[in-house]
Scaffold this motif. Structure first.
Motif, PDB file in Angstrom:
ATOM      1  N   HIS A 206      25.766 -56.053 -56.150  1.00 25.19           N
ATOM      2  CA  HIS A 206      24.593 -56.069 -55.302  1.00 25.19           C
ATOM      3  C   HIS A 206      24.552 -57.561 -54.375  1.00 25.19           C
ATOM      4  N   ARG A 207      24.745 -58.479 -55.129  1.00 26.86           N
ATOM      5  CA  ARG A 207      24.849 -59.968 -54.775  1.00 26.86           C
ATOM      6  C   ARG A 207      23.619 -60.292 -53.945  1.00 26.86           C
ATOM      7  N   ASP A 208      22.288 -59.843 -53.841  1.00 27.50           N
ATOM      8  CA  ASP A 208      21.210 -60.358 -53.515  1.00 27.50           C
ATOM      9  C   ASP A 208      19.839 -59.622 -53.992  1.00 27.50           C
ATOM     10  N   LEU A 209      19.941 -59.680 -55.451  1.00 27.75           N
ATOM     11  CA  LEU A 209      18.881 -59.007 -56.189  1.00 27.75           C
ATOM     12  C   LEU A 209      17.800 -60.035 -56.128  1.00 27.75           C
ATOM     13  N   THR A 243      33.373 -64.902 -51.246  1.00 32.23           N
ATOM     14  CA  THR A 243      32.430 -66.004 -50.683  1.00 32.23           C
ATOM     15  C   THR A 243      31.376 -66.264 -51.686  1.00 32.23           C
ATOM     16  N   GLN A 244      31.172 -67.733 -51.562  1.00 33.09           N
ATOM     17  CA  GLN A 244      29.898 -68.361 -52.386  1.00 33.09           C
ATOM     18  C   GLN A 244      28.716 -68.081 -51.476  1.00 33.09           C
ATOM     19  N   LEU A 258      28.261 -74.102 -58.045  1.00 32.63           N
ATOM     20  CA  LEU A 258      29.067 -75.109 -58.054  1.00 32.63           C
ATOM     21  C   LEU A 258      30.480 -74.661 -57.602  1.00 32.63           C
ATOM     22  N   GLY A 259      30.189 -73.581 -56.528  1.00 30.80           N
ATOM     23  CA  GLY A 259      31.624 -73.100 -55.470  1.00 30.80           C
ATOM     24  C   GLY A 259      32.611 -72.187 -56.275  1.00 30.80           C
ATOM     25  N   ALA A 260      32.178 -71.427 -57.369  1.00 31.86           N
ATOM     26  CA  ALA A 260      33.053 -70.609 -57.616  1.00 31.86           C
ATOM     27  C   ALA A 260      33.287 -69.719 -56.712  1.00 31.86           C
ATOM     28  N   PRO A 405      21.660 -65.789 -47.609  1.00 28.97           N
ATOM     29  CA  PRO A 405      22.652 -66.583 -46.802  1.00 28.97           C
ATOM     30  C   PRO A 405      23.392 -65.789 -45.806  1.00 28.97           C
ATOM     31  N   ARG A 406      23.465 -66.536 -44.561  1.00 25.27           N
ATOM     32  CA  ARG A 406      24.199 -65.767 -43.485  1.00 25.27           C
ATOM     33  C   ARG A 406      25.151 -66.832 -42.904  1.00 25.27           C
ATOM     34  N   ALA A 407      26.509 -66.495 -43.032  1.00 23.30           N
ATOM     35  CA  ALA A 407      27.431 -67.474 -42.754  1.00 23.30           C
ATOM     36  C   ALA A 407      27.410 -68.393 -41.781  1.00 23.30           C
TER      37      ALA A 407
END
Length: 419
Positions: A206-209, A243-244, A258-260, A405-407
């Motif tokens: 999901h990446r935005d819970l 993408t982070q 931390l940039g994973a 976040p929006r790139a």
């Protein structure tokens, strides 16, 4: 051309979409019809009806993994957005605007999400395709149901039609007079874990819970919504990794901070832990203004990471330039003094530094916290509240959380920012 003006008709802006549709439905020319009426002579004994016969054409090669043409579902045109009556705007997010609308044919109330396509220069955005694909893949009682995709007058007017749900959890927590009971929190958390586990079983992150993306009806059922940042995961992850720029700041896992660029289902479970804490206190756990402040708040609650608590910490891109504070114990008990021992253990299992050691959704549903008293309350026993999304009584918001976040307008933390 006659100079006499005919009866006036209301003009409407025509789009390329309509032009293409007219070309497809326009009758064929007489010459084309004559050509279509020409038939081939009946096959003779030497025709290719028998592929093995001498002199016949070889059969056309086709992969056994590709189904026959007639096995594919028919491609149908999308309905018009004018099949729905717009009632009111619910909210606007990073990837779309959500409206409440009524189906003119059935009278049902639905939610219409208008995708933001006005600034797109490279065709239909991949984020919208991922969202529609994820919603169609993750059919579940605790995932918002997608009904169809409808279009407007132009190619930039594309709407996703979903079931309308009365509340979002963020607004509800701000307006309800008292926090949820422990039995109610267990019910909501179990439903959330069930939806997340179903998504992960179908290889969807999901990446935005967050609480604003959890919808709740007046029958005590929550549904995960807004799959704008969702994507399919697995091996290989693609060139350059993942993408982070995912997950709203307050719910973002430390490995992302931390940039994973290689991560998995654990990022969703960290967000679930933050939502668990918010259900308990009615306030977001980490109300940080930026990434640096968020990292400091996480270090303060969990204590600084060590090689024992996070074996892969030193390999992260921004770890070497990070100045760790002096060792200190975790402050979970001070932060949640009224939570039971099992509840505290579940919280710690969700908010664990090491993604490999973080509990999974399936494991969390079997945690002893849900089996101790008070037991989870049946959803039908939940109370009802005025629906802000339906335009009913609304109180002013007490805090405003950051957006996803929006790139296009997002700045990644660098080593220079940390040192």
């Amino acid at each position: 051309m006659s100079s006499v003006a005919g009866p006036s008709t209301p003009s409407r802006k025509r789009s390329k979409w309509e032009g293409d549709a007219e070309e497809e439905t326009r009758p064929a020319s007489p010459v084309r019809r004559v050509k279509q009426k020409v038939t081939q002579p009946p096959p003779t004994s030497s025709s290719n009806s028998n592929p093995g016969q001498h002199g016949s054409a070889p059969p056309r090669a086709r992969s056994k993994f590709v189904p026959q043409r007639n096995h594919h579902p028919p491609i149908l045109s999308s309905r018009s957005v004018y099949s729905y009556e717009r009632l009111n705007q619910i909210e606007e997010g990073s990837y779309g605007v959500v409206y409440r609308a009524r189906d003119k044919d059935t009278g049902e109330i639905v939610a219409l999400k208008k995708l933001k396509l006005e600034e797109e220069k490279n065709g239909f955005p991949i984020t919208a395709l991922r969202e529609i694909n994820a919603l169609m893949t993750c059919r579940h009682e605790n995932v918002v149901n997608i009904r169809e995709v409808v279009v407007g007058d132009t190619l930039t007017q594309v709407f996703v039609v979903m079931d309308f749900i009365e509340h979002d959890l963020k607004t509800l927590l701000q307006t309800m007079p008292a926090p949820f009971l422990q039995s109610e929190i267990k019910t909501l958390l179990l439903q959330l874990l069930s939806a997340v586990d179903h998504c992960h079983e179908n290889w969807i992150l999901h990446r935005d819970l967050k609480t604003s993306n959890l919808l709740m009806n007046n029958r005590g059922t929550i549904k995960v919504a807004d799959f704008g940042l969702a994507r399919r995961y697995g091996d290989p992850v693609g060139v350059g990794g993942l993408t982070q720029l995912v997950v709203t700041l307050w719910y973002r896992a430390p490995e992302l901070l931390l940039g994973a660029t290689k991560y998995s289902t654990a990022v969703d479970l960290w967000s679930v832990g933050c939502i668990f804490a918010e259900l308990l206190t009615k306030e977001p756990l980490f109300q940080a203004k930026n990434e640096i402040e968020l990292i400091s708040m996480i270090f303060k609650l969990l204590g600084p990471p060590t090689h024992a608590s996070w074996p892969g910490y030193s390999d992260l891109p921004l770890a070497k330039s990070m100045n760790l504070p002096s060792p200190q114990p975790a402050l979970f008990r001070q932060q949640f003094p009224h939570l039971s021992a099992n509840g505290l253990d579940l919280m710690i299992s969700l908010l664990t530094y090491d993604p490999a050691a973080r509990i999974s959704a399936a494991e969390a549903m079997e945690h002893p916290y849900f089996k101790e008293s008070p037991l989870p309350k049946h959803p039908d026993l939940f109370g009802s509240f005025p629906s802000a999304a339906a335009g009913e009584k609304r109180k002013p918001k007490m805090y405003k959380s950051p957006t996803a976040p929006r790139a296009a307008d997002y700045k990644i933390v660098t080593e220079f920012d940390i040192t």
